[in-house]
Design a protein around this motif. Structure first.
Motif, PDB file in Angstrom:
ATOM      1  N   SER A 194       0.125   6.182   3.214  1.00  0.00           N
ATOM      2  CA  SER A 194       0.676   6.059   4.571  1.00  0.00           C
ATOM      3  C   SER A 194      -0.406   6.021   5.641  1.00  0.00           C
ATOM      4  O   SER A 194      -0.278   5.291   6.619  1.00  0.00           O
ATOM      5  N   ARG A 217      -1.716   2.470   5.854  1.00  0.00           N
ATOM      6  CA  ARG A 217      -0.730   1.591   6.503  1.00  0.00           C
ATOM      7  C   ARG A 217      -0.735   1.807   8.008  1.00  0.00           C
ATOM      8  O   ARG A 217      -0.723   0.848   8.784  1.00  0.00           O
ATOM      9  N   CYS A 241       0.839  -1.208   0.000  1.00  0.00           N
ATOM     10  CA  CYS A 241       0.000   0.000   0.000  1.00  0.00           C
ATOM     11  C   CYS A 241       0.872   1.256   0.000  1.00  0.00           C
ATOM     12  O   CYS A 241       1.809   1.376   0.783  1.00  0.00           O
ATOM     13  N   THR A 242       0.538   2.201  -0.863  1.00  0.00           N
ATOM     14  CA  THR A 242       1.312   3.445  -0.964  1.00  0.00           C
ATOM     15  C   THR A 242       0.721   4.581  -0.139  1.00  0.00           C
ATOM     16  O   THR A 242       1.316   5.650  -0.063  1.00  0.00           O
TER      17      THR A 242
END
Length: 159
Positions: A72, A75, A69-70
């Protein structure tokens, strides 16, 4: 017991919604609220925590949301859920994991030895003895120069 089944069903649906729908939505403004609600449900049920942790690994959520996953924020929120579930289970399952014995007072002291490696991608300006991680870069003439000093620590036990 019926309330527990309804709660588990709600938790499962909520987790699937967050991971499979909200994680891929452009607008993640509801994410903090959903995470708080899931944490509340997880806090109430160790069975739900166990399910969430096992499901996260089995369904590939850990890999997709923590590594691939890009976003943040996604995440971080998913990591919060994992840590919350683990924190709820910890006191109940601590006996399942043996604890390494403490070193006796007569153990030799541990010495930390730090060495440094440095170099550049162009093979110039190589220096030894740098003590901190350093990354320098600049754009010039369409090219990019990147210099790195890498510090490596080794733990040695003195006899």
């Amino acid at each position: 017991n019926e309330m527990h089944d309804v709660g588990m069903c709600a938790l499962r649906l909520g987790c699937h919604f967050v991971v499979e729908t909200l994680a891929h939505a452009k607008d993640k403004s509801l994410l903090p609220e959903w995470v708080r609600m899931l944490q509340m449900w997880l806090h109430r049920s160790p069975v739900a925590c166990r399910w969430f942790l096992l499901q996260s690994e089995a369904a590939g959520w850990v890999r997709s949301l923590l590594l691939a996953c890009t976003v943040s924020e996604m995440r971080e929120k998913f990591a919060q859920l994992l840590l919350h579930a683990a924190a709820v289970l910890r006191p109940l399952e601590l006996h399942l994991y043996p604890i390494a014995p403490l070193l006796p007072d007569t153990a030799p002291p541990v010495v930390v030895v730090t060495t440094s490696l440095s170099g550049s991608l162009e093979g110039t300006d190589e220096e030894e003895g740098e003590e901190e991680d350093e990354v320098e870069g600049y754009m010039g003439g369409g090219g990019r120069r990147l210099k790195r000093a890498v510090t490596r620590s080794c733990f040695l036990v003195r006899n």
